[in-house]
Design a protein around this motif. Structure first.
Motif, PDB file in Angstrom:
ATOM      1  N   MET A   1       0.821  -1.187   0.000  1.00  0.00           N
ATOM      2  CA  MET A   1       0.000   0.000   0.000  1.00  0.00           C
ATOM      3  C   MET A   1       0.870   1.257   0.000  1.00  0.00           C
ATOM      4  N   ALA A   2       1.983   1.210   0.708  1.00  0.00           N
ATOM      5  CA  ALA A   2       2.866   2.381   0.763  1.00  0.00           C
ATOM      6  C   ALA A   2       3.409   2.707  -0.620  1.00  0.00           C
ATOM      7  N   THR A   3       3.740   1.671  -1.394  1.00  0.00           N
ATOM      8  CA  THR A   3       4.247   1.892  -2.751  1.00  0.00           C
ATOM      9  C   THR A   3       3.175   2.514  -3.629  1.00  0.00           C
ATOM     10  N   VAL A   4       1.956   2.007  -3.537  1.00  0.00           N
ATOM     11  CA  VAL A   4       0.850   2.555  -4.324  1.00  0.00           C
ATOM     12  C   VAL A   4       0.625   4.021  -3.948  1.00  0.00           C
ATOM     13  N   HIS A   5       0.638   4.305  -2.654  1.00  0.00           N
ATOM     14  CA  HIS A   5       0.474   5.688  -2.180  1.00  0.00           C
ATOM     15  C   HIS A   5       1.566   6.583  -2.748  1.00  0.00           C
ATOM     16  N   ASP A   6       2.818   6.168  -2.592  1.00  0.00           N
ATOM     17  CA  ASP A   6       3.943   6.982  -3.053  1.00  0.00           C
ATOM     18  C   ASP A   6       3.894   7.215  -4.560  1.00  0.00           C
ATOM     19  N   LYS A   7       3.528   6.193  -5.311  1.00  0.00           N
ATOM     20  CA  LYS A   7       3.432   6.330  -6.771  1.00  0.00           C
ATOM     21  C   LYS A   7       2.282   7.253  -7.158  1.00  0.00           C
ATOM     22  N   GLY A   8       1.197   7.211  -6.396  1.00  0.00           N
ATOM     23  CA  GLY A   8       0.069   8.110  -6.661  1.00  0.00           C
ATOM     24  C   GLY A   8       0.457   9.560  -6.457  1.00  0.00           C
ATOM     25  N   VAL A   9       1.162   9.852  -5.369  1.00  0.00           N
ATOM     26  CA  VAL A   9       1.636  11.214  -5.105  1.00  0.00           C
ATOM     27  C   VAL A   9       2.606  11.642  -6.203  1.00  0.00           C
ATOM     28  N   GLU A  10       3.508  10.744  -6.573  1.00  0.00           N
ATOM     29  CA  GLU A  10       4.469  11.047  -7.642  1.00  0.00           C
ATOM     30  C   GLU A  10       3.749  11.329  -8.956  1.00  0.00           C
ATOM     31  N   ALA A  11       2.709  10.553  -9.254  1.00  0.00           N
ATOM     32  CA  ALA A  11       1.951  10.758 -10.497  1.00  0.00           C
ATOM     33  C   ALA A  11       1.304  12.138 -10.537  1.00  0.00           C
ATOM     34  N   ILE A  12       0.761  12.574  -9.411  1.00  0.00           N
ATOM     35  CA  ILE A  12       0.154  13.907  -9.352  1.00  0.00           C
ATOM     36  C   ILE A  12       1.224  14.967  -9.579  1.00  0.00           C
ATOM     37  N   ARG A  13       2.380  14.817  -8.956  1.00  0.00           N
ATOM     38  CA  ARG A  13       3.471  15.793  -9.134  1.00  0.00           C
ATOM     39  C   ARG A  13       3.914  15.856 -10.595  1.00  0.00           C
ATOM     40  N   ILE A  14       4.076  14.715 -11.219  1.00  0.00           N
ATOM     41  CA  ILE A  14       4.500  14.658 -12.625  1.00  0.00           C
ATOM     42  C   ILE A  14       3.448  15.307 -13.522  1.00  0.00           C
ATOM     43  N   ALA A  15       2.184  14.964 -13.290  1.00  0.00           N
ATOM     44  CA  ALA A  15       1.102  15.518 -14.106  1.00  0.00           C
ATOM     45  C   ALA A  15       1.036  17.036 -13.957  1.00  0.00           C
ATOM     46  N   ARG A  16       1.129  17.527 -12.739  1.00  0.00           N
ATOM     47  CA  ARG A  16       1.096  18.984 -12.512  1.00  0.00           C
ATOM     48  C   ARG A  16       2.260  19.666 -13.217  1.00  0.00           C
ATOM     49  N   ALA A  17       3.447  19.075 -13.122  1.00  0.00           N
ATOM     50  CA  ALA A  17       4.631  19.655 -13.761  1.00  0.00           C
ATOM     51  C   ALA A  17       4.467  19.712 -15.275  1.00  0.00           C
ATOM     52  N   ALA A  18       3.693  18.783 -15.815  1.00  0.00           N
ATOM     53  CA  ALA A  18       3.452  18.744 -17.267  1.00  0.00           C
ATOM     54  C   ALA A  18       2.270  19.621 -17.674  1.00  0.00           C
ATOM     55  N   GLY A  19       1.640  20.290 -16.694  1.00  0.00           N
ATOM     56  CA  GLY A  19       0.526  21.180 -17.002  1.00  0.00           C
ATOM     57  C   GLY A  19      -0.833  20.516 -17.043  1.00  0.00           C
ATOM     58  N   VAL A  20      -0.917  19.276 -16.581  1.00  0.00           N
ATOM     59  CA  VAL A  20      -2.193  18.566 -16.557  1.00  0.00           C
ATOM     60  C   VAL A  20      -3.048  19.127 -15.423  1.00  0.00           C
ATOM     61  N   ARG A  21      -4.296  19.390 -15.721  1.00  0.00           N
ATOM     62  CA  ARG A  21      -5.222  19.865 -14.695  1.00  0.00           C
ATOM     63  C   ARG A  21      -5.653  18.675 -13.855  1.00  0.00           C
ATOM     64  N   ILE A  22      -5.542  18.815 -12.557  1.00  0.00           N
ATOM     65  CA  ILE A  22      -5.882  17.727 -11.640  1.00  0.00           C
ATOM     66  C   ILE A  22      -7.313  17.930 -11.157  1.00  0.00           C
ATOM     67  N   ALA A  23      -8.154  16.972 -11.469  1.00  0.00           N
ATOM     68  CA  ALA A  23      -9.542  16.996 -11.021  1.00  0.00           C
ATOM     69  C   ALA A  23      -9.673  15.984  -9.894  1.00  0.00           C
ATOM     70  N   SER A  24     -10.888  15.600  -9.604  1.00  0.00           N
ATOM     71  CA  SER A  24     -11.105  14.683  -8.502  1.00  0.00           C
ATOM     72  C   SER A  24     -12.251  13.749  -8.824  1.00  0.00           C
ATOM     73  N   GLY A  25     -12.167  12.570  -8.277  1.00  0.00           N
ATOM     74  CA  GLY A  25     -13.243  11.614  -8.452  1.00  0.00           C
ATOM     75  C   GLY A  25     -13.049  10.461  -7.494  1.00  0.00           C
ATOM     76  N   SER A  26     -14.079   9.681  -7.300  1.00  0.00           N
ATOM     77  CA  SER A  26     -14.002   8.579  -6.361  1.00  0.00           C
ATOM     78  C   SER A  26     -14.994   7.499  -6.747  1.00  0.00           C
ATOM     79  N   ASP A  27     -14.635   6.275  -6.418  1.00  0.00           N
ATOM     80  CA  ASP A  27     -15.583   5.178  -6.596  1.00  0.00           C
ATOM     81  C   ASP A  27     -16.006   4.623  -5.237  1.00  0.00           C
ATOM     82  N   LEU A  28     -15.813   5.429  -4.198  1.00  0.00           N
ATOM     83  CA  LEU A  28     -16.250   5.007  -2.865  1.00  0.00           C
ATOM     84  C   LEU A  28     -17.763   5.143  -2.767  1.00  0.00           C
ATOM     85  N   LEU A  29     -18.415   4.045  -2.467  1.00  0.00           N
ATOM     86  CA  LEU A  29     -19.870   4.018  -2.386  1.00  0.00           C
ATOM     87  C   LEU A  29     -20.316   3.527  -1.013  1.00  0.00           C
ATOM     88  N   GLY A  30     -21.579   3.765  -0.708  1.00  0.00           N
ATOM     89  CA  GLY A  30     -22.160   3.275   0.532  1.00  0.00           C
ATOM     90  C   GLY A  30     -21.407   3.761   1.750  1.00  0.00           C
TER      91      GLY A  30
END
Length: 118
Positions: A1-30
């Motif tokens: 889980m720690a690796t997935v978390h760290d890669k997710g944070v890294e992905a957001i940083r990379i996307a932001r640096a490339a000018g990608v707009r970061i939106a939000s969404g979730s599949d958490l239900l109930g």
């Protein structure tokens, strides 16, 4: 889980640096839907708290093509609004503490008010 978390944070940083707009969404239900606010806190490891809030409000509305109807607090727009007892931008985890939610509005209607609204 720690690796997935760290890669997710890294992905957001990379996307932001490339000018990608970061939106939000979730599949958490109930019952898991109560954890949606955790996403905002997690985003603060790659962006400021204000940028995280904008990602779930204005950016989502713009990407969905409905920014003229919602996404900002402006008279005449649809309002889903939380008012918290505290400074959410100091620590977005406050949004996970239901006892700190002073006002909840959904579609412009008050759903919960901890104080009398005049």
């Amino acid at each position: 889980m720690a690796t997935v978390h760290d890669k997710g944070v890294e992905a957001i940083r990379i996307a932001r640096a490339a000018g990608v707009r970061i939106a939000s969404g979730s599949d958490l239900l109930g019952p898991l839907a109560r954890d949606k606010a955790l996403e905002l806190h997690l985003k603060t490891q790659a962006m400021t708290p204000l940028e995280a809030v904008v990602s779930v409000t204005l950016t989502n509305a713009e990407l969905l093509g409905i920014a003229d109807e919602t996404g900002t607090v402006i008279d005449g727009r649809y309002a889903d609004l939380l008012v918290v007892d505290g400074d959410a931008l100091a620590d977005l985890r406050i949004l996970r503490d239901r006892s700190r939610l002073a006002l909840i509005m959904r579609q412009g209607r008050v759903r919960k008010a901890a104080y009398k609204i005049v």
